[in-house]
Design a protein around this motif. Structure first.
Motif, mmCIF file in Angstrom:
data_model
loop_
_atom_site.group_PDB
_atom_site.id
_atom_site.type_symbol
_atom_site.label_atom_id
_atom_site.label_comp_id
_atom_site.label_asym_id
_atom_site.label_seq_id
_atom_site.Cartn_x
_atom_site.Cartn_y
_atom_site.Cartn_z
ATOM 1 N N MET A 19 5.339 12.103 18.011
ATOM 2 C CA MET A 19 5.442 12.190 16.552
ATOM 3 C C MET A 19 6.863 11.822 16.119
ATOM 4 O O MET A 19 7.049 11.132 15.110
ATOM 5 N N ALA A 20 7.863 12.300 16.877
ATOM 6 C CA ALA A 20 9.259 11.982 16.549
ATOM 7 C C ALA A 20 9.467 10.471 16.643
ATOM 8 O O ALA A 20 10.121 9.868 15.778
ATOM 9 N N ARG A 21 8.914 9.850 17.687
ATOM 10 C CA ARG A 21 9.053 8.396 17.853
ATOM 11 C C ARG A 21 8.358 7.666 16.703
ATOM 12 O O ARG A 21 8.871 6.693 16.171
ATOM 13 N N PHE A 22 7.176 8.170 16.300
ATOM 14 C CA PHE A 22 6.436 7.579 15.181
ATOM 15 C C PHE A 22 7.279 7.631 13.901
ATOM 16 O O PHE A 22 7.393 6.642 13.179
ATOM 17 N N ARG A 23 7.888 8.786 13.650
ATOM 18 C CA ARG A 23 8.705 8.918 12.437
ATOM 19 C C ARG A 23 9.885 7.958 12.483
ATOM 20 O O ARG A 23 10.265 7.366 11.473
ATOM 21 N N ASN A 24 10.468 7.825 13.662
ATOM 22 C CA ASN A 24 11.658 6.976 13.788
ATOM 23 C C ASN A 24 11.329 5.492 13.609
ATOM 24 O O ASN A 24 12.072 4.761 12.941
ATOM 25 N N ARG A 25 10.223 5.051 14.194
ATOM 26 C CA ARG A 25 9.921 3.606 14.208
ATOM 27 C C ARG A 25 9.123 3.144 12.996
ATOM 28 O O ARG A 25 9.343 2.042 12.494
ATOM 29 N N GLU A 26 8.172 3.979 12.551
ATOM 30 C CA GLU A 26 7.201 3.491 11.568
ATOM 31 C C GLU A 26 7.467 3.951 10.142
ATOM 32 O O GLU A 26 6.937 3.362 9.202
ATOM 33 N N ILE A 27 8.239 5.019 9.990
ATOM 34 C CA ILE A 27 8.382 5.642 8.670
ATOM 35 C C ILE A 27 9.848 5.709 8.239
ATOM 36 O O ILE A 27 10.731 5.922 9.061
ATOM 37 N N GLY A 28 10.073 5.496 6.941
ATOM 38 C CA GLY A 28 11.395 5.755 6.377
ATOM 39 C C GLY A 28 11.235 6.792 5.275
ATOM 40 O O GLY A 28 10.307 6.700 4.463
ATOM 41 N N PHE A 29 12.114 7.797 5.293
ATOM 42 C CA PHE A 29 12.011 8.857 4.275
ATOM 43 C C PHE A 29 13.145 8.736 3.253
ATOM 44 O O PHE A 29 14.297 8.494 3.619
ATOM 45 N N VAL A 30 12.776 8.926 1.977
ATOM 46 C CA VAL A 30 13.798 9.053 0.927
ATOM 47 C C VAL A 30 13.508 10.377 0.222
ATOM 48 O O VAL A 30 12.374 10.616 -0.205
ATOM 49 N N PHE A 31 14.538 11.235 0.152
ATOM 50 C CA PHE A 31 14.322 12.568 -0.415
ATOM 51 C C PHE A 31 14.972 12.685 -1.799
ATOM 52 O O PHE A 31 15.931 11.970 -2.115
ATOM 53 N N GLN A 32 14.484 13.664 -2.538
ATOM 54 C CA GLN A 32 15.029 13.881 -3.887
ATOM 55 C C GLN A 32 16.529 14.200 -3.838
ATOM 56 O O GLN A 32 17.299 13.721 -4.640
ATOM 57 N N ILE A 56 18.231 5.193 0.669
ATOM 58 C CA ILE A 56 17.198 4.143 0.757
ATOM 59 C C ILE A 56 17.556 3.166 1.890
ATOM 60 O O ILE A 56 16.697 2.751 2.673
ATOM 61 N N ALA A 57 18.852 2.809 1.967
ATOM 62 C CA ALA A 57 19.294 1.924 3.059
ATOM 63 C C ALA A 57 18.988 2.570 4.405
ATOM 64 O O ALA A 57 18.562 1.901 5.349
ATOM 65 N N ARG A 58 19.219 3.874 4.495
ATOM 66 C CA ARG A 58 18.932 4.596 5.748
ATOM 67 C C ARG A 58 17.437 4.531 6.073
ATOM 68 O O ARG A 58 17.046 4.328 7.225
ATOM 69 N N ALA A 59 16.601 4.675 5.018
ATOM 70 C CA ALA A 59 15.145 4.640 5.251
ATOM 71 C C ALA A 59 14.691 3.256 5.702
ATOM 72 O O ALA A 59 13.739 3.126 6.472
ATOM 73 N N ALA A 60 15.401 2.195 5.221
ATOM 74 C CA ALA A 60 14.928 0.828 5.484
ATOM 75 C C ALA A 60 15.607 0.172 6.679
ATOM 76 O O ALA A 60 15.227 -0.929 7.075
ATOM 77 N N VAL A 61 16.604 0.840 7.259
ATOM 78 C CA VAL A 61 17.471 0.172 8.238
ATOM 79 C C VAL A 61 16.711 -0.389 9.441
ATOM 80 O O VAL A 61 17.076 -1.423 9.986
ATOM 81 N N GLN A 62 15.647 0.281 9.846
ATOM 82 C CA GLN A 62 14.904 -0.217 11.017
ATOM 83 C C GLN A 62 13.658 -0.999 10.617
ATOM 84 O O GLN A 62 12.784 -1.236 11.459
ATOM 85 N N ARG A 63 13.608 -1.365 9.303
ATOM 86 C CA ARG A 63 12.429 -2.080 8.789
ATOM 87 C C ARG A 63 11.137 -1.372 9.191
ATOM 88 O O ARG A 63 10.304 -1.915 9.941
ATOM 89 N N PRO A 64 10.948 -0.132 8.725
ATOM 90 C CA PRO A 64 9.711 0.580 9.073
ATOM 91 C C PRO A 64 8.515 -0.050 8.358
ATOM 92 O O PRO A 64 8.698 -0.898 7.484
ATOM 93 N N LYS A 65 7.347 0.391 8.720
ATOM 94 C CA LYS A 65 6.159 -0.173 8.058
ATOM 95 C C LYS A 65 5.861 0.550 6.751
ATOM 96 O O LYS A 65 5.154 0.028 5.904
ATOM 97 N N LEU A 66 6.423 1.756 6.619
ATOM 98 C CA LEU A 66 6.112 2.552 5.421
ATOM 99 C C LEU A 66 7.334 3.373 5.014
ATOM 100 O O LEU A 66 7.966 4.008 5.859
ATOM 101 N N ILE A 67 7.636 3.327 3.715
ATOM 102 C CA ILE A 67 8.693 4.221 3.197
ATOM 103 C C ILE A 67 8.021 5.270 2.319
ATOM 104 O O ILE A 67 7.196 4.939 1.455
ATOM 105 N N LEU A 68 8.368 6.514 2.583
ATOM 106 C CA LEU A 68 7.838 7.626 1.791
ATOM 107 C C LEU A 68 8.981 8.164 0.933
ATOM 108 O O LEU A 68 9.984 8.632 1.474
ATOM 109 N N ALA A 69 8.836 8.042 -0.368
ATOM 110 C CA ALA A 69 9.913 8.475 -1.267
ATOM 111 C C ALA A 69 9.434 9.692 -2.051
ATOM 112 O O ALA A 69 8.456 9.614 -2.800
ATOM 113 N N ASP A 70 10.146 10.809 -1.835
ATOM 114 C CA ASP A 70 9.750 12.074 -2.467
ATOM 115 C C ASP A 70 10.652 12.331 -3.669
ATOM 116 O O ASP A 70 11.801 12.745 -3.501
ATOM 117 N N GLU A 71 10.130 12.094 -4.863
ATOM 118 C CA GLU A 71 10.901 12.270 -6.102
ATOM 119 C C GLU A 71 12.268 11.598 -5.989
ATOM 120 O O GLU A 71 13.310 12.248 -6.176
#
Lengths: 226, 428
Positions: free
Chosen positions: A79-92, A154-169
């Motif tokens: 799951m940690a690897r999935f979050r690192n490779r596939e997902i980018g998070f942006v928090f409020q 946002i740059a941090r979320a996109a740095v590895q070109r994930p397949k999905l960015i999840l932006a929370d507020e």
């Protein structure tokens, strides 16, 4: 096949005197590169939904398939690897590390992902550049404005070109004008790089016509404008 | 917060180092003093040994190991306690090891380096301002090791123990214990010994010709030494009779094994008592004290380690959102654990280093400057003894690092396993 398919998602918090049903059999499916805007009132379960989709939390019931993974069967390490490779998070609240510079903050996912420091630095510089922040690379978060901090996030979320960015507020902590600009950066990432985007907000105006819009209400998603 | 936790570890480590050094110091000083005064093994025969020469002749079989044999026994001495005692190890050890152990044991049974007869008697000492009970020990001044390693001070004009204790007209020459000498005044004073006899009591003139110091106040206050021939004469003991024969060994730590082997070979005609048996109460008390103080100090260290857990947990709770972000970015639990353990060990390592430095500094200063004087009449030695052992310091450091690693690992495991969603929610 959909990039993300969440089916029959229930999330019940049972550790209170009366169990709270936050998500009640919710379904959502998005394609590669799709942009989704989810509108909902405070406390409607928007963050919970994003955490479940992003593998930060597990549903009480239901299944989530994303990027070819069944999140229900992944171990903690997977799951940690999935979050690192596939997902980018942006928090409020950006959640940048205060001791690190903007560049170092953006480098973090790449370093965690096993990239060498020099390669991670180059990737981070490119991502900061795309956010118009290359001049602020050596500044710590405290020296940046709220809008700039969120662009670093946002740059941090996109740095590895994930397949999905999840932006929370992502604009929830910014003034109207700055928020609109930050939102634009997110939408631009989706359009320019084809990164799928799920952004939740309580500001309905931000969800434009190019996005698939939903309202989260009573634990379920209702398509808006369909 | 980290400084306070580190200081806790430092204080615990320093206390452990100092208490270990003091405990080891007491043990070493007492052992040294006991070995300076006592021989390593005393051989007796029921009551008195009627013929010292015959006894010594039969004991000669326990000597004769050469220097090279003794060197070999020292190198391989550890084998002796490990195998050859009927334990399960005997069945699994290779034949060569068993043979070497048997060889070591055989050499150790021939490690006696000297023997000397002695005679003990109690009497009353009378001087110008003193009347007190004393123990008279008759020794053979011609024999090497008859006075052990005691520090002997001879009066002016005397060049050797033999000549000092040789006949001096009518008076019997004696060496007084240093504490006894200090309590009865200058050497020039003539003293008399009151000896009970069938006719009532006899007075024997003494002439002090020097003093001895064993390092044990009790011995130095109660004993006086004289030639065994003179002692036999004044106490009416047969010409070759002795209370026992004192033996010195190459390695006093082997006394128990040596005495056991000796009794087995000599049968019931002789009994052997070791220096450890003679002073069992004192040595057991010192060892118990050392063990208890080490245990108490170790508990202090565990408390200090718990402080580290508290600091790690508090720091982590304060930074829960950041930990959650790390997890959101894909950091694995075990990598997060490693980071947290490193944080805990960092505090602990600094604490241990400072603690060792403080402990060693205090121990060295106390040793060099004799900072803490002791009442010799109570403690038998005049200043706090310190024995700094680098091996003990290493064991303490290793023990502390292990405890801290366990503490840090416990805290890190709990923290790394926390729910990231909860951490993010707390940041709102």
């Amino acid at each position: 096949m959909a990039f993300l398919a969440a089916k029959g998602i229930w999330k019940i918090y049972a550790d209170t005197a009366e169990p709270v049903e936050v998500l009640r059999g919710l379904d959502i499916s998005i394609e590669n590169g799709e942009a989704v805007g989810i509108f909902g009132a405070s406390g409607s379960g928007k963050s919970t939904l994003l955490h479940i989709i992003g593998g930060l939390d597990r549903p009480t019931e239901g299944s989530v398939n994303a990027a070819g993974f069944d999140l229900g069967v992944l171990s903690d390490d997977e799951m940690a690897r999935f979050r690192n490779r596939e997902i980018g998070f942006v928090f409020q609240f950006y959640h940048l590390l205060p001791e690190f510079t903007a560049l170092e903050n953006v480098m973090l996912p790449a370093l965690i992902g096993g990239h060498a420091r020099s390669a991670a630095g180059k990737m981070a510089m490119d991502a900061l550049d795309a956010m118009g922040l290359s001049a602020r690379r050596d500044h710590r978060p405290a020296m940046l404005s709220g809008g700039e901090q969120q662009r670093v996030a946002i740059a941090r979320a996109a740095v590895q070109r994930p397949k999905l960015i999840l932006a929370d507020e992502p604009t929830g902590n910014l003034d109207r004008q700055t928020g609109a600009k930050v939102w634009e950066y997110l939408v631009d990432l989706n359009k320019r790089l084809g990164i799928a985007l799920i952004a939740v907000t309580h500001n309905r105006e931000l969800i434009d016509k190019s996005m698939t819009a939903y309202e989260l209400k009573d634990g379920k998603l209702n398509r808006l404008g369909a | 917060m980290r400084v306070v936790a580190g200081a806790g570890v430092a204080i615990a480590v320093a206390a452990l180092v100092i208490s270990s050094s003091v405990g080891a110091g007491f043990e070493r000083e007492y052992e040294k003093a006991l070995l300076d005064f006592n021989s390593h093994v005393i051989v007796m025969s029921g009551g008195e040994i009627p013929d010292e020469r015959a006894a010594m002749e039969s004991l000669r079989q326990f000597s004769g190991a050469t220097e090279s044999e003794l060197g070999l026994a020292r190198r391989w001495g550890w084998l002796d306690g490990l195998v050859g005692n009927g334990s399960w190890l005997d069945n699994v050890m290779p034949k060569t090891v068993m043979e070497r152990a048997a060889q070591v044991r055989e050499i150790k049974e021939r490690q006696m380096i000297s023997m000397s007869p002695f005679l003990y008697r109690e009497a009353m000492l009378v001087g110008p301002q003193v009347i007190r009970g004393v123990i008279v020990k008759g020794i053979d001044p011609h024999r090497k090791d008859s006075v052990g390693n005691m520090r002997i001070s001879l009066a002016g004009g005397e060049v050797s123990l033999e000549s000092a204790l040789g006949a001096k007209g009518g008076a019997i020459p004696v060496l007084l214990g240093s504490a006894m000498e200090a309590s009865i005044g200058p050497l020039a004073k003539r003293l008399r010994l009151v000896i009970p006899s069938k006719e009532g009591q006899r007075f024997v003139e003494l002439v002090p010709v020097g003093s001895f110091e064993s390092g044990m106040h009790d011995y130095d206050a109660e004993f006086m030494l004289m030639d065994i021939g003179a002692a036999r004469r004044i106490f009416g003991v047969a010409e070759r009779a002795a209370s026992g024969i004192e033996l010195r060994l190459s390695d006093p730590r082997d006394a128990g094994l040596f005495a056991q082997a000796m009794e087995e070979k000599l049968g019931s005609s002789f009994s052997a008592t070791t220096w450890g048996d003679l002073n069992y109460d004192l040595l057991a008390a010192v060892r118990l004290e050392r063990l208890v103080s080490a245990l108490i100090m170790s508990i202090m260290l565990v408390v200090a380690a718990l402080n580290i857990i508290a600091v790690l947990v508090l720091t982590a709770i304060k930074r829960l959102p950041e930990i959650a972000v790390f997890k959101a970015l894909g950091l694995k639990d075990r990598d997060l654990e490693r980071v947290l353990i490193r944080g805990g060990m960092n505090v602990g390592f600094k604490g241990i280093s400072v603690g060792l430095a403080i402990g060693l500094l205090v121990s060295i200063l106390t040793k060099k400057l004799g900072l803490i004087p002791l009442d010799a009449e109570i403690y038998m030695i005049d200043s706090l003894p310190i024995d700094i052992s680098w091996m003990i310091c290493g064991i303490i450091a290793f023990f502390c690092l292990s405890v801290l690693w366990l503490a840090s690992r416990f805290a890190a495991k709990r923290l790394a396993g926390m729910d990231p969603a909860e951490g993010l929610a707390r940041a709102r």
